[in-house]
Design an enzyme around this catalytic site. Sequence first.
Site, short mmCIF file in Angstrom:
data_model
loop_
_atom_site.label_atom_id
_atom_site.label_comp_id
_atom_site.label_asym_id
_atom_site.label_seq_id
_atom_site.Cartn_x
_atom_site.Cartn_y
_atom_site.Cartn_z
N GLU A 18 39.47 38.04 49.78
CA GLU A 18 40.89 37.88 49.42
C GLU A 18 41.53 39.14 48.87
O GLU A 18 42.71 39.39 49.11
CB GLU A 18 41.04 36.73 48.42
N ASP A 104 37.45 32.73 48.28
CA ASP A 104 36.91 32.05 47.10
C ASP A 104 36.44 30.63 47.43
O ASP A 104 37.00 29.97 48.30
CB ASP A 104 37.97 31.98 45.99
N ASP A 106 36.82 27.59 46.38
CA ASP A 106 37.56 26.47 45.79
C ASP A 106 38.55 25.97 46.85
O ASP A 106 38.56 26.47 47.97
CB ASP A 106 38.27 26.88 44.49
N GLU A 108 41.74 26.29 47.26
CA GLU A 108 42.69 27.28 47.77
C GLU A 108 41.97 28.31 48.64
O GLU A 108 42.48 28.72 49.68
CB GLU A 108 43.41 27.97 46.61
N TYR A 334 32.62 33.62 38.96
CA TYR A 334 33.97 33.21 39.32
C TYR A 334 34.67 32.54 38.14
O TYR A 334 34.10 31.68 37.46
CB TYR A 334 33.92 32.26 40.51
N ARG A 336 37.54 30.71 37.99
CA ARG A 336 38.29 29.46 38.14
C ARG A 336 37.29 28.34 38.39
O ARG A 336 36.85 28.12 39.51
CB ARG A 336 39.30 29.56 39.29
N HIS A 381 30.94 25.53 41.37
CA HIS A 381 30.76 26.77 40.64
C HIS A 381 29.93 26.54 39.38
O HIS A 381 29.81 25.44 38.88
CB HIS A 381 32.12 27.34 40.20
#
Length: 945
Positions: A18, A104, A106, A108, A334, A336, A381
């Site tokens: 990203e 990532d 997750d 999103e 990570y 988040r 995570h």
Amino acid sequence: MSPTSETAQGGRRLVIVESPAKAKTIKGYLGPGYVVEASVGHIRDLPSGAAEVPEKYTGEVRRLGVDVEHDFQPIYVVNADKKAQVRKLKEQLAGVDELFLATDEDREGEAIAWHLLEVLKPKVPVHRMVFHEITKDAIQEAVRNPRELNKRMVDAQETRRILDRLYGYEVSPVLWKKVMRGLSAGRVQSVATRLVVERERERIAFRSAEYWDLTGTFSTGRAGDPSDPSSLVARLNTVDGKRVAQGRDFGSDGQLKTANILHLDEEKARALAASLADTSFSVRSVESKPYRRSPYAPFRTTTLQQEASRKLGFGAKATMQVAQKLYENGFITYMRTDSTILSDTAVAAARAQVTQLYGADYLPEKPRVYAGKVKNAQEAHEAIRPSGDRFRTPAETGLTGDQFRLYELIWKRTVASQMKDATGNSVTVKIGGRSADGRDAEFSASGKTITFHGFMKAYVEGADDPNAELDDRERRLPQVAEGDALSAEEITADGHATKPPARYTEASLVKELEEREIGRPSTYASIIGTILDRGYVFKKGTALVPSFLSFAVVNLLEKHFGRLVDYSFTAKMEDDLDRIARGEAQAVPWLKRFYFGEGGGSGEGGAADAGNGDGDHLGGLKELVTDLGAIDAREISSFPVGDGIMLRVGRYGPYVERGEKDAEGHQRADVPDDLAPDELTVAYAEELLAKPSGDFELGADPVSGNQIVAKAGRYGPYVTEILPEDTPKTGKNAVKPRTASLFKSMSLDTVTLEDALKLMSLPRVVGTDAEGVEITAQNGRYGPYLKKGTDSRSLTDEEQLFTITLEEALAIYAQPKQRGRAAAKPPLKELGVDPVSEKPVVVKDGRFGPYVTDGETNATLRTGDSVEEITPERGFELLAEKRAKGPVKKTAKKAPAKKAAAKKAAPAKKTAAKKTAAKTAAKKTTTAKTAAAKKTAAAKKTAAE
């Protein structure tokens, strides 16, 4: 989708992450054979306006970017600023044998990977590569063990995006029409704003109560030492068996919540203290209990934001920006995450450091395991921890500034989570005596001793309340036994007043949202950023203060869209979105119920049925926004202050008003933008109304005969002339009224006609220099100054504009122009040493207002901050947020174009033609802007609030 055996032996692979920073770090771990590129976030999204929607779509689709009539099909477009990056990715893809989507892990990130797949349309094998830390081992392991793209996560994220688009695009226009242009509504931001507003309403309604109690200092008569003090301080607990009222016993109305409590006022408290002066006291009881405190779980996103706010003064946004850098550079996992779980590798690394740094006595026999407390948590995570299978100590990282401080916080919390409990004893001593008038008084004192600090050797959690006692604080009491005699060294009467509920800070608002299960932890920083940027909330110190504008917005939403800002309804929506992510519900039926509305019943409707258990028809969002006639714009933006005074939120800001407009006795005054709503009392409103406002007629200009008036403008008081009605206002013969701002030393109620004429005579021609260049004296936004061509020099006094001579002006220009430190003014306030840069922080007056600086970083004071009230902690927070944004990038200057050869006359003519066309276009644009500005000014002048 696993790497082929052929490609494993050779070939080229494209890895898409990203961010460019992450790409750079990962490239170093993969080596030759891998091309690592960044998508730079989302490459595709819903259109931001109708102009971006393809021509084949018409009607509501062009407005919403979602085809609500055909199963809520989203219309995706490649972002304009990402088209070049997409071309680059396609070019890179053309020369590789495999594609790894490494966004990532997750919802999103999964959606970004899917969008990349949809746009790039690769013809080579595609793999979903996931990792939660950027270390060499983790990256290489991720390449060896890719997985399938998780379409359920993509569907869940897409549903969220569509839901937020429908909510924002349908409700925001209502705010534009009924409150103010440019406002926005959102599924979580509106609820977060409501929380802040409700807390302020509680403060406004709060009535303080006064209460008194006694504090006694009692002595054992023994010589004291640190392990056995000779005296203790105790507070009066009961009188004749009746408990003495404390702050917790009063309601927000200032009244006692229960009747059977003794409420002491000042007179009674002082009389009781006097009657106890010569009383003999003794120990009535000693109660000792073992004390045990377990370590805190490792950080997840919200607890990291809370602790960084408490201990480092970081806002939620600054915390996430610094954490992002630490993650991308391979220092932490990570950032988040909802999880408090540590991998076996991390547990082993933490336990090894406990033994190494604190000794085996601090290591529990078995590793600690922390259960997740967050509903619908994404457990893929780990918790946030130092990366790698051996944690680098803060000193080993080479980090500095904010990154060092945040890493140190994460490292300490992780290591402490695998340490032994802290143990000790808590003791409560009750002391009694009888007063001279026969009343029985009992005092109570509590103490705590820690015999083994355990995890507290490494880390102690902070508190939102600055007066709260932290876990490692000890209070030692003398070693006394029941029946021991004590003498009263001093008994004092103490007065107290109950306080309104504290405003939210970023940390406590994050905690509140999480406890109410509203929104996702990963989005809280951006939500708080949004309500600050929109002007719904501003900061005073670390407190979040709602603006009057937010009161109007929340008032409208509560009265006409109550379900959309209902806390349980919003939490239920979050549950339903998680059900979709788990495959337990379908997105389209759910969206239909939310948007169009249907009959009651749980089914797939979920949140659409929240709050309506009777099975009646429940309208959807579309129906709610259809009937705008029922919304009275003036009513939802008006709030009673008292004594016939109303606070109104107008198009150009808040104001107080008494009486109806154009009626006799009507009064009106603007309210400062940074005034906290609970500070707008009747007395303050009266003070505002008593100040002069409106137009002040100063008299006629003896030369032109035009009337001269003084006015209160949005940017300060000024004087202007009233031109005759037949004066041309447009065209080449247009005449503009002379206008001038008042000097700082002037005010509306004292300015005279003579003052006004002098002000409007500016700029004044002082003379010309030896080369014939004119020098003028002018009054500008930043004060008085001289101007000669493009060279400006500040003047120290406004009166110099009328008195400075040509000789004096030439002398000023003969001096070198002062810049930087030479021209610096003395600081307005000193705040102490910044804990990051370790340099003194001061408040200075800058071109754009006051700012804080440590000599390296500058941060402008925000709305709600003032030079007088700013605290060192707030100053450090502003600098931390500014550092987190990184340095401002300077635009590189383009190299000058080479001159064309003389023989190429035709291209030169074309260039000249282009320049002429550009000048014409620029002139048209300037004319249009001027006309628009005039139109806006006229609208402001005549608009009825």
